[in-house]
Scaffold this motif. Structure first.
Motif, PDB file in Angstrom:
ATOM      1  N   CYS A   1       0.832  -1.206   0.000  1.00 41.31           N
ATOM      2  CA  CYS A   1       0.000   0.000   0.000  1.00 41.31           C
ATOM      3  C   CYS A   1       0.866   1.256   0.000  1.00 41.31           C
ATOM      4  N   LEU A   2       1.912   1.258   0.819  1.00 47.24           N
ATOM      5  CA  LEU A   2       2.815   2.412   0.853  1.00 47.24           C
ATOM      6  C   LEU A   2       3.491   2.605  -0.501  1.00 47.24           C
ATOM      7  N   GLN A   3       3.929   1.528  -1.102  1.00 48.30           N
ATOM      8  CA  GLN A   3       4.562   1.628  -2.421  1.00 48.30           C
ATOM      9  C   GLN A   3       3.598   2.206  -3.449  1.00 48.30           C
ATOM     10  N   LYS A   4       2.328   1.805  -3.384  1.00 46.97           N
ATOM     11  CA  LYS A   4       1.353   2.265  -4.366  1.00 46.97           C
ATOM     12  C   LYS A   4       1.027   3.749  -4.192  1.00 46.97           C
ATOM     13  N   ILE A   5       0.877   4.212  -2.952  1.00 48.04           N
ATOM     14  CA  ILE A   5       0.577   5.631  -2.770  1.00 48.04           C
ATOM     15  C   ILE A   5       1.786   6.485  -3.132  1.00 48.04           C
ATOM     16  N   GLN A   6       2.982   5.985  -2.860  1.00 51.99           N
ATOM     17  CA  GLN A   6       4.186   6.715  -3.248  1.00 51.99           C
ATOM     18  C   GLN A   6       4.282   6.840  -4.765  1.00 51.99           C
ATOM     19  N   ALA A   7       3.955   5.750  -5.475  1.00 49.27           N
ATOM     20  CA  ALA A   7       4.016   5.774  -6.936  1.00 49.27           C
ATOM     21  C   ALA A   7       2.987   6.736  -7.516  1.00 49.27           C
ATOM     22  N   LEU A   8       1.780   6.734  -6.979  1.00 50.00           N
ATOM     23  CA  LEU A   8       0.749   7.649  -7.470  1.00 50.00           C
ATOM     24  C   LEU A   8       1.069   9.093  -7.120  1.00 50.00           C
ATOM     25  N   ALA A   9       1.609   9.319  -5.937  1.00 48.90           N
ATOM     26  CA  ALA A   9       1.984  10.685  -5.543  1.00 48.90           C
ATOM     27  C   ALA A   9       3.067  11.230  -6.468  1.00 48.90           C
ATOM     28  N   ALA A  10       3.977  10.363  -6.887  1.00 45.40           N
ATOM     29  CA  ALA A  10       5.036  10.792  -7.806  1.00 45.40           C
ATOM     30  C   ALA A  10       4.464  11.216  -9.150  1.00 45.40           C
ATOM     31  N   LYS A  11       3.274  10.727  -9.481  1.00 39.89           N
ATOM     32  CA  LYS A  11       2.609  11.106 -10.733  1.00 39.89           C
ATOM     33  C   LYS A  11       1.711  12.335 -10.555  1.00 39.89           C
ATOM     34  N   GLY A  12       1.651  12.864  -9.362  1.00 37.46           N
ATOM     35  CA  GLY A  12       0.864  14.068  -9.127  1.00 37.46           C
ATOM     36  C   GLY A  12      -0.465  13.848  -8.437  1.00 37.46           C
ATOM     37  N   PHE A  13      -0.807  12.622  -8.059  1.00 37.42           N
ATOM     38  CA  PHE A  13      -2.058  12.363  -7.354  1.00 37.42           C
ATOM     39  C   PHE A  13      -1.977  12.938  -5.937  1.00 37.42           C
ATOM     40  N   LYS A  14      -3.047  13.612  -5.503  1.00 38.00           N
ATOM     41  CA  LYS A  14      -3.054  14.210  -4.163  1.00 38.00           C
ATOM     42  C   LYS A  14      -4.274  13.819  -3.335  1.00 38.00           C
ATOM     43  N   PHE A  15      -5.220  13.109  -3.937  1.00 40.37           N
ATOM     44  CA  PHE A  15      -6.425  12.687  -3.235  1.00 40.37           C
ATOM     45  C   PHE A  15      -6.599  11.181  -3.400  1.00 40.37           C
ATOM     46  N   PHE A  16      -6.977  10.514  -2.288  1.00 43.79           N
ATOM     47  CA  PHE A  16      -7.029   9.058  -2.288  1.00 43.79           C
ATOM     48  C   PHE A  16      -8.255   8.562  -1.521  1.00 43.79           C
TER      49      PHE A  16
ATOM     50  N   GLN B   1       0.438   2.420   7.968  1.00 40.20           N
ATOM     51  CA  GLN B   1       1.678   2.358   7.185  1.00 40.20           C
ATOM     52  C   GLN B   1       1.865   3.614   6.327  1.00 40.20           C
ATOM     53  N   ILE B   2       0.780   4.161   5.781  1.00 42.58           N
ATOM     54  CA  ILE B   2       0.916   5.297   4.863  1.00 42.58           C
ATOM     55  C   ILE B   2       0.729   6.650   5.551  1.00 42.58           C
ATOM     56  N   LYS B   3       0.330   6.649   6.810  1.00 40.77           N
ATOM     57  CA  LYS B   3      -0.070   7.897   7.472  1.00 40.77           C
ATOM     58  C   LYS B   3       1.031   8.950   7.471  1.00 40.77           C
ATOM     59  N   ASN B   4       2.233   8.594   7.861  1.00 36.65           N
ATOM     60  CA  ASN B   4       3.316   9.585   7.908  1.00 36.65           C
ATOM     61  C   ASN B   4       3.605  10.154   6.523  1.00 36.65           C
ATOM     62  N   PHE B   5       3.609   9.285   5.516  1.00 37.30           N
ATOM     63  CA  PHE B   5       3.868   9.755   4.156  1.00 37.30           C
ATOM     64  C   PHE B   5       2.770  10.707   3.702  1.00 37.30           C
ATOM     65  N   ALA B   6       1.525  10.360   3.977  1.00 33.18           N
ATOM     66  CA  ALA B   6       0.404  11.215   3.576  1.00 33.18           C
ATOM     67  C   ALA B   6       0.455  12.564   4.291  1.00 33.18           C
ATOM     68  N   ASP B   7       0.692  12.546   5.589  1.00 33.89           N
ATOM     69  CA  ASP B   7       0.743  13.796   6.352  1.00 33.89           C
ATOM     70  C   ASP B   7       1.909  14.677   5.913  1.00 33.89           C
ATOM     71  N   GLN B   8       3.074  14.073   5.754  1.00 30.44           N
ATOM     72  CA  GLN B   8       4.263  14.848   5.391  1.00 30.44           C
ATOM     73  C   GLN B   8       4.138  15.464   4.002  1.00 30.44           C
TER      74      GLN B   8
END
Length: 452
Positions: A134-149, A160-167
């Motif tokens: 899940c963390l890998q997938k949100i990181q990959a989408l964020a790198a493409k410009g996605f900001k809403f999930f 697992q993704i909370k810190n990445f999303a908040d930061q």
């Protein structure tokens, strides 16, 4: 002077809010009394995105950036969906994917009627029900410009993704994460379901209703399982029920003979003390319940006591499709709570379409995913920015004035659903097989059960 497009967008949201409240009042016969909210104590692999289809990565990135740079929304606005299409919650993920496909269709039809210059595109990624994926997938989408999930579905994934999303200021709405430990005000995580500070007491009260004197808990050892275990234990103890900790198992486990043997020994001790009619097992897990029940069916003592489940197993398609596990669930009257949607014309329409699409009863979390897509879109309309921080500031207000497939969406100070009733589902025999049947409802406002 206000931007005309922004003014129109705000007016549209206001009209929808009024319409939603009118629908609620029409269905309920008066303004809803607000119950007191409960204290809130949830190398990158090759992507397997599906569309709810996937646009080329470069196009997605450019579109996400364009919506921000233009100072107004236009073109294609992307929303990522982090769903478990495989793994321990695969059927739940399928349900949410189907619901988001309906949401994308309905929202874009509305945007076209409104003359809005943008459309939404929901891109689904398979998290495999694994926090690290899940963390890998949100990181990959964020790198493409996605900001809403929308999603992920499990509390372990959300943690697992909370810190990445908040930061990175990525706005996330989970339709089904319920761990109380993830109820944190002012973060970028919202949850359109109530926490287990409500579900835990509901399970304990079910046991009390059936005259149970002792429960043995078997649970999945992750953020969700530990949180629900604690909530059930605390509530049951307050009700005078003896709580016996059974096996806490590794979420990655695929074989459960040792754990079930331990469970059987603990249940036998409790039966010797209280009698079989006064003892129950509380099982907290996902679709590994199939393997657990296959083993449990070999123990007479485990077939002699009642079993209670949770939202992790309610309406689970994998369970009713396995004849051994389903027969065991039927024999032990396996009763499972899951938060209930308010019944309305909108509910009937969406559930009816999902039943036809899936060939089964959809879970409430699929409906919450549908609502999450709408609330994100309405918030984007109001702000006219592809900006999670701007949306975060108004999302609770937009949700409060929205009446969706799940009903009235009221969030607490942590951004989680503040209250809900619970449907109680049980496996029954039907047409030579097995199916889920609604047996009752726990009513939050009156703190009582009604039974079918």
């Amino acid at each position: 002077m206000a931007n005309p497009r922004t003014s129109i967008a705000v007016a549209i949201v206001a009209i929808l809010a009024i319409a939603g409240i009118a629908l609620y009042l029409g269905g309920k016969g008066g303004a809803p009394a607000t119950p007191t909210a409960p204290a809130t104590t949830g190398p990158v692999p090759a992507t397997t995105a599906t569309q709810a289809e996937t646009a080329p990565a470069a196009t997605q990135t450019a579109q996400a950036e364009a919506t921000t740079a233009a100072g107004g929304l236009k073109g294609e606005v992307v929303i990522g969906a982090l769903l478990p299409l495989t793994g321990d919650l695969a059927s739940y993920g399928e349900n949410s994917k189907a619901a988001l496909e309906l949401a994308e269709r309905d929202i874009n039809a509305f945007l076209e009627k409104a003359g809005a210059p943008f459309r939404i595109k929901i891109v689904v990624e398979d998290t495999e029900t694994k926090p690290e994926v899940c963390l890998q997938k949100i990181q990959a989408l964020a790198a493409k410009g996605f900001k809403f999930f929308i999603g992920p579905m499990t509390s372990a994934e959300v943690r697992q993704i909370k810190n990445f999303a908040d930061q990175n200021k990525l706005l996330v709405i989970s339709q089904s994460s319920t761990a109380p430990a993830l109820a944190i005000p002012n973060d970028y995580i919202f949850r359109f379901c109530p926490t287990d500070n409500i579900q835990g007491p509901v399970i304990a009260k079910m046991a009390k209703h059936f005259g149970i004197k002792a429960i043995v808990i078997m649970w999945r050892g992750d953020a969700w399982g530990d949180g629900l275990h604690d909530a059930v234990k605390e509530a049951a103890t307050k009700l005078g029920i003896e709580v016996i900790d059974g096996p806490r198992y590794d979420p990655k486990a695929k074989e459960f003979s040792t754990e079930v043997d331990q469970l059987a020994s603990l249940v036998q001790e409790a039966v010797n003390k209280y009698g079989k009619d006064k003892v129950a097992v509380v099982y907290i897990g996902f679709n590994e319940v199939v393997q657990v029940f296959q083993v449990a069916s070999q123990y007479d003592v485990l077939k002699q006591v009642r079993w209670f489940g949770s939202d992790g197993t309610a309406l689970l398609d994998e369970l009713v499709k396995d004849p051994v596990a389903a027969e065991f669930a039927y024999q032990v009257k396996f009763l499972n709570p899951i938060f209930a949607a308010s019944k309305s014309q909108k509910y009937d329409k969406i559930v009816g379409e999902l039943r036809q699409k899936l060939g089964r009863e959809p879970d409430t979390y699929a409906l919450a995913a549908y609502d999450a897509a709408w609330v994100i879109t309405l918030s984007l309309l109001a702000t006219q920015k592809y900006d999670p921080t701007a949306v975060k500031e108004i999302l609770a207000d937009v949700a409060y004035n929205y009446f969706g497939a799940t009903g009235w969406v009221v969030l607490d100070k942590a951004g989680d659903r503040a209250f809900a009733d619970y449907d109680l589902w049980q496996v029954e025999k039907a047409d030579g097989g097995y199916k889920w049947v609604l047996k009752g409802v726990y009513q939050y406002a009156s703190d009582s059960f009604s039974w079918q």
